[in-house]
Design an enzyme around this catalytic site. Structure first.
Site, PDB file in Angstrom:
ATOM      1  N   HIS A 190       3.982   6.813   5.453  1.00  0.00           N
ATOM      2  CA  HIS A 190       2.822   7.528   5.974  1.00  0.00           C
ATOM      3  C   HIS A 190       2.011   6.740   7.010  1.00  0.00           C
ATOM      4  O   HIS A 190       1.337   7.331   7.838  1.00  0.00           O
ATOM      5  CB  HIS A 190       1.922   8.042   4.844  1.00  0.00           C
ATOM      6  CG  HIS A 190       1.012   7.019   4.235  1.00  0.00           C
ATOM      7  ND1 HIS A 190       1.379   6.256   3.160  1.00  0.00           N
ATOM      8  CD2 HIS A 190      -0.246   6.645   4.551  1.00  0.00           C
ATOM      9  CE1 HIS A 190       0.376   5.457   2.842  1.00  0.00           C
ATOM     10  NE2 HIS A 190      -0.628   5.667   3.666  1.00  0.00           N
ATOM     11  N   HIS A 243       0.810  -1.218   0.000  1.00  0.00           N
ATOM     12  CA  HIS A 243       0.000   0.000   0.000  1.00  0.00           C
ATOM     13  C   HIS A 243       0.851   1.280   0.000  1.00  0.00           C
ATOM     14  O   HIS A 243       0.736   2.094  -0.920  1.00  0.00           O
ATOM     15  CB  HIS A 243      -1.007  -0.023   1.161  1.00  0.00           C
ATOM     16  CG  HIS A 243      -1.639   1.297   1.452  1.00  0.00           C
ATOM     17  ND1 HIS A 243      -2.483   1.926   0.554  1.00  0.00           N
ATOM     18  CD2 HIS A 243      -1.523   2.139   2.505  1.00  0.00           C
ATOM     19  CE1 HIS A 243      -2.877   3.080   1.075  1.00  0.00           C
ATOM     20  NE2 HIS A 243      -2.306   3.238   2.250  1.00  0.00           N
ATOM     21  N   ASP A 249      -3.016   8.621  -1.166  1.00  0.00           N
ATOM     22  CA  ASP A 249      -3.381   7.562  -0.228  1.00  0.00           C
ATOM     23  C   ASP A 249      -4.848   7.179  -0.458  1.00  0.00           C
ATOM     24  O   ASP A 249      -5.206   6.015  -0.611  1.00  0.00           O
ATOM     25  CB  ASP A 249      -3.166   8.100   1.201  1.00  0.00           C
ATOM     26  CG  ASP A 249      -3.471   7.065   2.272  1.00  0.00           C
ATOM     27  OD1 ASP A 249      -3.284   5.860   2.000  1.00  0.00           O
ATOM     28  OD2 ASP A 249      -3.905   7.467   3.370  1.00  0.00           O
ATOM     29  N   GLU A 293       1.527   5.053  12.817  1.00  0.00           N
ATOM     30  CA  GLU A 293       0.241   4.574  13.283  1.00  0.00           C
ATOM     31  C   GLU A 293       0.235   3.058  13.499  1.00  0.00           C
ATOM     32  O   GLU A 293      -0.403   2.563  14.423  1.00  0.00           O
ATOM     33  CB  GLU A 293      -0.818   4.956  12.253  1.00  0.00           C
ATOM     34  CG  GLU A 293      -2.191   5.073  12.853  1.00  0.00           C
ATOM     35  CD  GLU A 293      -3.206   5.337  11.770  1.00  0.00           C
ATOM     36  OE1 GLU A 293      -4.361   5.011  11.991  1.00  0.00           O
ATOM     37  OE2 GLU A 293      -2.816   5.837  10.684  1.00  0.00           O
ATOM     38  N   ASP A 294       0.921   2.342  12.613  1.00  0.00           N
ATOM     39  CA  ASP A 294       0.788   0.886  12.625  1.00  0.00           C
ATOM     40  C   ASP A 294       1.959   0.128  13.227  1.00  0.00           C
ATOM     41  O   ASP A 294       1.970  -1.105  13.204  1.00  0.00           O
ATOM     42  CB  ASP A 294       0.586   0.372  11.183  1.00  0.00           C
ATOM     43  CG  ASP A 294      -0.730   0.855  10.609  1.00  0.00           C
ATOM     44  OD1 ASP A 294      -1.584   1.295  11.410  1.00  0.00           O
ATOM     45  OD2 ASP A 294      -0.900   0.807   9.386  1.00  0.00           O
ATOM     46  N   ASP A 320     -23.461  16.398 -25.291  1.00  0.00           N
ATOM     47  CA  ASP A 320     -22.028  16.733 -25.281  1.00  0.00           C
ATOM     48  C   ASP A 320     -21.215  15.732 -24.485  1.00  0.00           C
ATOM     49  O   ASP A 320     -20.363  16.073 -23.684  1.00  0.00           O
ATOM     50  CB  ASP A 320     -21.798  18.155 -24.782  1.00  0.00           C
ATOM     51  CG  ASP A 320     -22.390  18.372 -23.398  1.00  0.00           C
ATOM     52  OD1 ASP A 320     -23.111  17.471 -22.934  1.00  0.00           O
ATOM     53  OD2 ASP A 320     -22.121  19.413 -22.805  1.00  0.00           O
TER      54      ASP A 320
END
Ligand code: MN
Length: 736
Positions: free
Chosen positions: A82, A57, A148, A86-87, A268
């Protein structure tokens, strides 16, 4: 370190590095490698919902960024990292030690944003607010965030349906409009299409199927009609590329829904884009000229976003032409540079500049926009309202007297414009001149208008302004002011009330006050106190009401207002006739009528010429001559000016009689204004026939009728009046 990486994953790193080489002007490859390894290690235990290793990812996000909005190597590293904080157990400090301040700051911004979305408790508005705040810090944070989100949308299939809907809704309502505002045209389109896919699968499938079905036919058609354009532009020496493109699914979907049309009724759907390899934007107009010689344009569909770019910086010429078979085809014409800006907006700056600096006007404006949005919002609701108002409205372009352009939503009024310039100007605006003419504050502006705002320090926002303004900023400031005023008036009213009650020695319950409010026709006690505080209810009278024994006061006598009744045009004409009468030619006359002697003449009441005005004579049915100002609307047209009834008239240089002239004065309604105006006129040795002032909403309109000798005489006094403080405009008074 290397041993930890499985062989197959080196491919990812190689792809990334080669993309960096082709998309970035310079790149610290060692930085990218180190970020890649750390990303790999940090996420090694994780899997995505699809079952893939998680680190795919961040790598994909970095690749999307390089492909769509190639910023710089630092941003690539930040994209890779990024989700790390957090992880995993890595902290921002770890990243700062390893990669330096810049990378750490970007990752910190990205972590904050994702933390906001992970916390379901926080209101959606609050999360936008934080998003904007992080953007103000460093605009790259939000650009990476778009990538992201794009990758998450591309891989949304792996998530359960309820998560899909939530993420798709958020994408449609927040990310896509944001991307639009940043000019990231390509990303915006992909986000919208993907969101639709998860929000209305049936419609999405239906439209894509129909587009696919008509594809061959469409391409053949567009190719056929491009050929003559290709030939002509080549002949004229243009270097260019022609792109043939369908409208994107989401915009077709919107059109079908908004206009309640079927797919076949949307004419159009297809268009042609001509991208010129030139730096000279005037070539676009040249190309437009040649193309519209081949196919007739539909004039009302011509849009010139080159001279006046869209809010987000978008530039292009748009036109719709009628192509063979009567089909309407939209054609966009732009330079290569404009095209790059249209596709990747703010990110295109990176391609043209080493780095975005604060001197970069486009980015400055965006940041200012975001800052205003955040700074002016008190509540989440305010903020959402501002966000929607700011992103979805159609725009007009108006100018300050100095020629600065202001972008406002369609329907914006003079008051909106005033607030757009400065809050203080908005708070005190009293009137406006649009293209030199005085107009009321609620006048709706049009693109191209030049607007001058007149202010007075005594002016304050009025309740009815709130009803006609359309910009978020104006609405908010007016509401804040009115609320604050109301609060003060209620407080003042309570004080007055307490003093009154003390005098009566009576005890009042809440329900007595409710009754009293009703008696005065007011819905609540608060309204009652406000009216009392604003002196709308007379406290003396109120005392009588609540204290019936108090002595009745004598009725006050009506005030004698010494005003002069307003002068109407009819009065003016009558007065003019009285002064000049209908004269037969004699040596005292002010004019010479060429070719005619002893002919009766009079001065036209529609324009009241005075010596020095450019004049003509018009022979009337009765055989007399009416003298008009040449620019009088009643005579100033080809047919009249060419007719034999027109005679040449000239002023005698010796003319000395008095002529009536009317002028209108606009200004601030303040004490002593009449005096000052009168004083200026008298000092100019001019006699006043009449003067009247009518005031409304803090602005006055004065009508003054004067005796003047000639035009210089009149102009002198007009100039002096214009210099009087508080006078906004002085105009010649006439029918036209
Ligand atoms: Mn992510």
């Amino acid at each position: 370190m290397l041993a930890q990486i499985e062989e197959e994953h080196y491919v990812k790193l190689d792809e990334l590095i080669s993309l960096c080489r082709s998309r970035l002007r310079k790149c610290d490859e060692d930085l990218i490698r180190r970020a890649f390894f750390l990303c790999y290690r940090a996420h090694s235990a994780e899997k995505r919902a699809s079952g893939e290793p998680y680190f795919y990812h961040p790598v994909e996000v970095a690749k999307i960024m390089l492909e769509e909005i190639p910023l710089d190597d630092v941003s690539v590293a930040a994209a890779l990292l990024h989700d790390v904080v957090e992880d995993s157990d890595y902290t921002i400090e770890d990243l700062r030690d390893e990669f330096g301040e810049e990378v750490a700051r970007l990752v910190e911004g990205l972590t904050k944003i994702s933390g906001i979305f992970a916390n379901r408790e926080i209101k959606e508005a609050e999360s936008f607010r934080k998003m904007l705040l992080s953007m103000i810090d460093d605009i790259r944070v939000i650009l990476i965030k778009f990538c992201d989100r794009l990758h998450n949308m591309r891989t949304l299939d792996a998530l359960p349906p309820h998560r899909q809907v939530k993420i798709a809704t958020e994408t449609r309502d927040i990310y896509a409009p944001f991307a639009h505002r940043f000019g990231l045209g390509k990303i915006k389109i992909e986000l919208e299409n993907l969101a639709l896919k998860y929000l209305d699968r049936e419609a999405y499938d239906d439209i894509s199927a129909r587009l696919a079905l008509t594809r061959t036919e469409r391409i053949a058609y567009l190719e056929k009609i491009s050929l003559p354009i290709q030939k002509e532009l080549t002949k004229r020496g243009f270097k260019f590329e022609i792109q043939r493109r369908p409208k994107h699914i989401y915009s077709i979907y919107n059109k079908m829904r908004q206009q309640n049309k079927s797919f076949d009724q949307i004419y159009d759907i297809y268009g042609i884009r001509v991208i010129l390899d030139t730096d000279d934007s005037s070539d676009c107009f040249g190309a437009y000229g040649y193309i519209t010689q081949i196919y007739p344009p539909v004039p009302e569909r011509f849009k010139d976003y080159i001279s006046v770019p869209k809010h987000n910086g978008y530039q292009s010429l748009h036109t719709t032409v009628i192509a063979p078979g009567g089909k309407m085809v939209e054609i966009q014409i732009r330079t290569r540079k404009m095209h790059e800006f249209a596709e990747s907006g703010i990110a295109a700056h990176w391609r043209y500049k080493e780095k975005v600096t604060s001197a970069d006007e486009g980015i400055d404006q965006l940041i200012k926009w975001a800052r205003d949005l955040v700074a002016n919002a008190n509540t989440a609701q305010d903020f959402m309202e501002g966000f929607r108002l700011n992103l979805y409205q159609d725009e007009i372009y108006v100018f300050t007297p100095k020629g600065d352009m202001k972008v406002l939503p369609v329907g914006a009024t003079a008051v909106d414009f005033a607030f757009e310039i400065h809050t203080e100007i908005g708070m005190h605006c009293i009137g406006a001149k649009v293209n030199g003419k005085m107009v009321s504050l609620q006048t709706r502006l049009k693109s191209g208008d030049q607007v001058e705002i007149l202010t007075s320090k005594n002016q304050t926002p009025k309740a009815d302004w709130e009803k006609f303004v359309v910009t978020h900023k104006a609405k908010l400031k007016i509401r804040q002011f009115l609320n604050e005023t109301r609060r003060k008036e209620i407080e003042e009213g309570r004080n007055i009330w307490n003093k009154l009650v003390a005098k009566t020695k009576r005890l009042f319950t809440e329900s007595d006050i409710v009754k009293l409010a009703r008696f005065h026709g007011l819905p609540t006690p608060a309204d009652f106190f406000r009216a009392l505080g604003a002196k709308e209810i007379d406290s003396e009278k109120l005392l009588e009401e609540i204290e019936p024994k108090a002595e009745p006061k004598p009725e006050p006598k009506p005030e004698n207002k010494n005003g002069v009744p307003p002068v109407t045009l009819d009065d003016f004409a009558r007065q003019a006739r009285e002064v000049h009468g209908l004269k037969a030619d004699n040596s005292n006359d002010a004019v010479v009528i060429s070719g005619l002697t002893n002919v009766a003449h009079s001065y036209a009441k529609c324009c009241n010429p005075v010596p020095g005005d450019d004049i003509i004579g018009l022979v009337t049915a009765g055989g007399t001559v009416k003298i008009h100002r040449r620019n009088c609307v009643n005579v100033n047209n080809e047919q009249i000016l060419k007719s034999p009834k027109v005679v040449t008239v000239q002023w005698k240089p010796t003319a000395t009689s008095d002529f009536l002239a009317g002028i209108r004065i606009y200004g601030e309604d303040k004490l002593g204004m009449t005096n000052e105006i009168t004083h200026v006129i008298v000092k100019s040795e001019i006699n006043i026939r009449s003067i009247s002032l009518n005031a409304k909403d803090g602005i006055f309109e004065g009508t003054v009728i004067l005796y003047v000798k000639n035009i210089e005489h009149l102009q002198r006094v007009v100039e002096r009046l214009r210099k009087v403080e508080g006078v906004f405009a002085v105009e010649r008074f006439s029918n036209n």
